[in-house]
Design a protein around this motif. Structure first.
Motif, PDB file in Angstrom:
ATOM      1  N   TYR A 297       0.866  -1.179   0.000  1.00 22.24           N
ATOM      2  CA  TYR A 297       0.000   0.000   0.000  1.00 22.24           C
ATOM      3  C   TYR A 297       0.905   1.232   0.000  1.00 22.24           C
ATOM      4  CZ  TYR A 297      -4.082   2.886   1.240  1.00 22.24           C
ATOM      5  OH  TYR A 297      -5.090   3.820   1.234  1.00 22.24           O
ATOM      6  N   VAL A 298       0.800   2.081  -1.029  1.00 17.94           N
ATOM      7  CA  VAL A 298       1.663   3.254  -1.170  1.00 17.94           C
ATOM      8  C   VAL A 298       0.800   4.484  -1.445  1.00 17.94           C
ATOM      9  CG1 VAL A 298       3.531   4.329  -2.491  1.00 17.94           C
ATOM     10  CG2 VAL A 298       3.581   1.870  -2.046  1.00 17.94           C
ATOM     11  N   ARG A 299       0.992   5.514  -0.649  1.00 14.73           N
ATOM     12  CA  ARG A 299       0.252   6.772  -0.816  1.00 14.73           C
ATOM     13  C   ARG A 299       0.948   7.872  -0.013  1.00 14.73           C
ATOM     14  NH1 ARG A 299      -4.896   7.073   3.225  1.00 14.73           N
ATOM     15  NH2 ARG A 299      -4.143   9.221   3.368  1.00 14.73           N
ATOM     16  N   GLU A 300       0.494   9.106  -0.177  1.00 12.78           N
ATOM     17  CA  GLU A 300       0.945  10.223   0.644  1.00 12.78           C
ATOM     18  C   GLU A 300       0.105  10.251   1.919  1.00 12.78           C
ATOM     19  OE1 GLU A 300       3.394  12.243   0.330  1.00 12.78           O
ATOM     20  OE2 GLU A 300       3.935  12.459  -1.785  1.00 12.78           O
ATOM     21  N   PHE A 301       0.754  10.156   3.080  1.00 12.16           N
ATOM     22  CA  PHE A 301       0.058  10.228   4.356  1.00 12.16           C
ATOM     23  C   PHE A 301       0.207  11.638   4.931  1.00 12.16           C
ATOM     24  CE2 PHE A 301       1.272   5.750   3.969  1.00 12.16           C
ATOM     25  CZ  PHE A 301       0.051   5.132   4.171  1.00 12.16           C
ATOM     26  N   GLU A 302      -0.829  12.092   5.573  1.00  5.72           N
ATOM     27  CA  GLU A 302      -0.794  13.431   6.156  1.00  5.72           C
ATOM     28  C   GLU A 302      -0.081  13.410   7.510  1.00  5.72           C
ATOM     29  OE1 GLU A 302      -3.887  16.976   7.600  1.00  5.72           O
ATOM     30  OE2 GLU A 302      -4.644  15.141   6.652  1.00  5.72           O
ATOM     31  N   ARG A 303       0.966  14.213   7.611  1.00  4.57           N
ATOM     32  CA  ARG A 303       1.711  14.392   8.859  1.00  4.57           C
ATOM     33  C   ARG A 303       2.141  13.062   9.480  1.00  4.57           C
ATOM     34  NH1 ARG A 303      -0.424  16.122  13.070  1.00  4.57           N
ATOM     35  NH2 ARG A 303      -2.618  15.727  12.603  1.00  4.57           N
ATOM     36  N   LEU A 304       2.780  12.231   8.692  1.00  2.95           N
ATOM     37  CA  LEU A 304       3.277  10.947   9.205  1.00  2.95           C
ATOM     38  C   LEU A 304       4.779  10.884   8.938  1.00  2.95           C
ATOM     39  CD1 LEU A 304       2.623   8.310  10.607  1.00  2.95           C
ATOM     40  CD2 LEU A 304       2.092   7.311   8.368  1.00  2.95           C
ATOM     41  N   ASN A 305       5.541  11.414   9.880  1.00  9.16           N
ATOM     42  CA  ASN A 305       6.983  11.481   9.739  1.00  9.16           C
ATOM     43  C   ASN A 305       7.629  10.206  10.271  1.00  9.16           C
ATOM     44  OD1 ASN A 305       9.864  12.280  10.742  1.00  9.16           O
ATOM     45  ND2 ASN A 305       9.275  13.913   9.331  1.00  9.16           N
ATOM     46  N   VAL A 310       4.089   5.241  15.385  1.00  9.68           N
ATOM     47  CA  VAL A 310       3.829   3.896  15.909  1.00  9.68           C
ATOM     48  C   VAL A 310       3.119   3.109  14.821  1.00  9.68           C
ATOM     49  CG1 VAL A 310       2.661   2.512  17.649  1.00  9.68           C
ATOM     50  CG2 VAL A 310       3.663   4.718  18.284  1.00  9.68           C
ATOM     51  N   PHE A 311       3.673   1.943  14.492  1.00 14.51           N
ATOM     52  CA  PHE A 311       3.094   1.060  13.482  1.00 14.51           C
ATOM     53  C   PHE A 311       2.678  -0.237  14.162  1.00 14.51           C
ATOM     54  CE2 PHE A 311       4.121  -2.669  10.785  1.00 14.51           C
ATOM     55  CZ  PHE A 311       3.126  -2.534   9.828  1.00 14.51           C
ATOM     56  N   VAL A 428      -3.832  -3.242   9.897  1.00 19.01           N
ATOM     57  CA  VAL A 428      -2.625  -2.415   9.843  1.00 19.01           C
ATOM     58  C   VAL A 428      -3.001  -1.020  10.319  1.00 19.01           C
ATOM     59  CG1 VAL A 428      -3.057  -1.916   7.400  1.00 19.01           C
ATOM     60  CG2 VAL A 428      -0.799  -1.466   8.359  1.00 19.01           C
ATOM     61  N   ARG A 429      -2.091  -0.389  11.108  1.00 20.35           N
ATOM     62  CA  ARG A 429      -2.408   0.925  11.663  1.00 20.35           C
ATOM     63  C   ARG A 429      -1.124   1.734  11.854  1.00 20.35           C
ATOM     64  NH1 ARG A 429      -5.776  -0.580  15.338  1.00 20.35           N
ATOM     65  NH2 ARG A 429      -4.212  -1.107  16.905  1.00 20.35           N
ATOM     66  N   PHE A 430      -1.161   3.001  11.425  1.00 14.83           N
ATOM     67  CA  PHE A 430      -0.100   3.968  11.688  1.00 14.83           C
ATOM     68  C   PHE A 430      -0.665   5.064  12.584  1.00 14.83           C
ATOM     69  CE2 PHE A 430       1.742   2.279   7.727  1.00 14.83           C
ATOM     70  CZ  PHE A 430       3.075   2.165   8.087  1.00 14.83           C
ATOM     71  N   ASN A 431      -0.038   5.274  13.735  1.00 12.03           N
ATOM     72  CA  ASN A 431      -0.411   6.351  14.639  1.00 12.03           C
ATOM     73  C   ASN A 431       0.723   7.367  14.754  1.00 12.03           C
ATOM     74  OD1 ASN A 431      -2.951   5.399  15.238  1.00 12.03           O
ATOM     75  ND2 ASN A 431      -2.329   4.391  17.148  1.00 12.03           N
ATOM     76  N   ALA A 438      -3.071   8.096  11.547  1.00 10.92           N
ATOM     77  CA  ALA A 438      -2.795   8.583  10.189  1.00 10.92           C
ATOM     78  C   ALA A 438      -3.366   7.629   9.146  1.00 10.92           C
ATOM     79  CB  ALA A 438      -1.296   8.746   9.969  1.00 10.92           C
ATOM     80  N   PHE A 439      -3.409   6.327   9.483  1.00  9.83           N
ATOM     81  CA  PHE A 439      -3.939   5.336   8.532  1.00  9.83           C
ATOM     82  C   PHE A 439      -4.308   4.069   9.304  1.00  9.83           C
ATOM     83  CE2 PHE A 439      -3.209   1.559   5.849  1.00  9.83           C
ATOM     84  CZ  PHE A 439      -4.170   1.784   4.885  1.00  9.83           C
ATOM     85  N   GLU A 440      -5.454   3.477   8.942  1.00  8.51           N
ATOM     86  CA  GLU A 440      -5.876   2.218   9.541  1.00  8.51           C
ATOM     87  C   GLU A 440      -6.747   1.449   8.552  1.00  8.51           C
ATOM     88  OE1 GLU A 440      -7.599   0.667  13.808  1.00  8.51           O
ATOM     89  OE2 GLU A 440      -8.465   2.501  12.973  1.00  8.51           O
ATOM     90  N   ASP A 441      -6.522   0.155   8.495  1.00 10.48           N
ATOM     91  CA  ASP A 441      -7.357  -0.704   7.655  1.00 10.48           C
ATOM     92  C   ASP A 441      -7.577  -2.029   8.399  1.00 10.48           C
ATOM     93  OD1 ASP A 441      -8.719  -1.988   5.639  1.00 10.48           O
ATOM     94  OD2 ASP A 441      -7.368  -1.294   4.052  1.00 10.48           O
TER      95      ASP A 441
END
Length: 443
Positions: A297-305, A310-311, A428-431, A438-441
């Protein structure tokens, strides 16, 4: 067929390369590792070797024929030899008794190897002053000739100025495959050897007209790439290029083109997982060499440095037959120009594992990575916490590893899963560190 002697020489070559790059045992290398090796070989030698070719050389893909002369030359040039013949004829003193290659002993410059030894003049011989002057003059002349020969054969051509060239690109759509139109100006090139290379995969380097200005190429896998304009053996221009996945990209990795599967065919019962039946329906055998299944999964995430995040994810491997007993899994957090690679395997196979954290490398041969062994027939939780480049990895709720990621890396652009055979992802989750998502599925 490969002869026994050729196999010994190829084994020696592989070990010298492994010693040079320092990535540990090749048994645990991921596809990404072979991609990085191909890029380094191309940058140093100017010869493109595909990931499949490198996997054949390292025995990761079954292939009974001997590598081509071009492949062999590129491999040995990477470790300091002129060509394969030179490598075979050179004294084989690069294997000490413990079996590890002494890399320093075999990369002595060729012009030094060819210099004759200085033989002291016997004291009992008398020579006239004229003879001494003749010998001194002859030695000076030989030295001058030798110097000229060295520079003619070994001097590096003057580097080209990147300001004399231009290079840009534009993807034409979303999803995969995706064509990219490259715009370039290489009219200042002193040679017709002008190439456009898509990124790390040197097999995707194409010869283009020196006086041309446009070239279209196809990308088969989403990711964050570094496209290059190459003149001869020099990279004169390069730029970043991101190929978006347009949702989840599901594929069974094959060469030269992966077998694509629609995401809806792999998402069921609240998980992302490609079944064995679905793979075999595409006429892909599971034995004797299991395929590699890719979810990306590839995309531009908002404010995810990438320096602070946390992944979290949960995975399992769904195939454990024959040669897939180790059930290898590689999870990659994709960043701009870097990545974090988290390995998993069955508990008895952790000796083959290695991990990579944006410049920090560890292998099970010299580091205790036993915490990355798990019962992958069941769901396994994986967590990655990064705070100011300090990385902590957790497997099954327990801390498995921590280190400082030394290389510069900025934004996160995606996540990738590679399963030996096939496998499933529960969520999957990015915090961000402030607790926002920032992203969760959850599929």
């Amino acid at each position: 067929m490969i002869t026994q002697q050729e196999d010994r020489e190829l084994t020696r070559c592989r070990r010298l390369i492994e010693e040079k790059i320092g990535w540990g045992r090749s048994d645990g290398w991921s596809t990404q590792d072979f991609e990085r090796l191909g890029e380094q070989i191309a940058d140093q030698t100017g010869i493109s070797l595909s990931v499949t070719t490198l996997k054949r050389v390292w025995g990761r893909v079954r292939y009974d024929s001997a590598p081509t002369a071009t492949t062999l030359n590129a491999l040995v040039q990477f470790v300091g030899y002129e060509n394969w013949s030179h490598f075979k004829d050179a004294p084989q003193n690069d294997f000490p008794q413990d079996g590890l290659p002494q890399y320093e002993s075999i990369v002595q410059p060729e012009h030094l190897k060819k210099m004759p030894a200085v033989v002291p003049e016997p004291v009992q011989l008398r020579r006239s002053s004229d003879k001494r002057r003749w010998w001194i003059g002859g030695g000076l002349l030989a030295g001058i000739v030798g110097t000229l020969v060295f520079f003619l054969n070994y001097a590096t051509p003057e580097p080209l100025s990147s300001a004399d060239f231009s290079f840009s690109s534009r993807p034409v759509t979303k999803g995969l495959p995706n064509s990219v139109v490259f715009h370039y100006d290489a009219t200042a090139s002193p040679t017709d050897s002008v190439f456009i290379q898509q990124s790390w995969d040197p097999n995707r380097r194409e010869l283009v007209p020196k006086n041309g200005h446009e070239y279209t190429s196809i990308y088969y896998t989403p990711g964050y790439y570094r496209a290059k304009l190459v003149i001869g053996r020099q990279i004169v221009k390069q730029h970043n290029l991101m190929i978006l996945s347009d949702g989840w990209h599901v594929a069974v990795m094959r060469n030269p083109v992966p077998v694509y599967v629609k995401p809806e065919e792999a998402i069921h019962n609240g998980a992302l997982g490609l079944s064995v039946a679905a793979i075999e329906a595409h006429n892909i055998p599971m034995q004797p060499q299991p395929p590699t299944v890719l979810y990306r999964y590839v995309r531009e995430f908002e404010r995810l440095n990438a320096r602070n995040f946390v992944f979290e994810t949960r995975v399992k491997n769904d195939f454990r037959k024959g040669s897939s007993a180790c059930q290898h899994v590689h999870i990659l957090v994709l960043c701009k120009n870097q990545y974090l690679s988290i390995p998993l395997s069955a508990k008895g196979c952790i000796a083959d594992l290695n991990l990579y954290l944006a410049g920090h490398y560890a292998e099970a041969k010299t580091t205790d990575l036993s915490a990355f062994g798990a019962d992958l027939t069941k769901w396994v939780d994986v967590r990655c916490e990064v705070r100011n480049k300090h990385v902590q990895l957790f497997v099954g709720g327990k801390k498995a590893y921590e280190a400082i990621a030394p290389n510069a890396f900025t934004d996160i652009v995606g996540v990738s899963y590679e399963f030996e055979g096939t496998g499933s992802v529960d969520f999957v989750r990015f915090n961000r560190l402030d607790g926002t998502t920032a992203f969760e599925d959850k599929f």
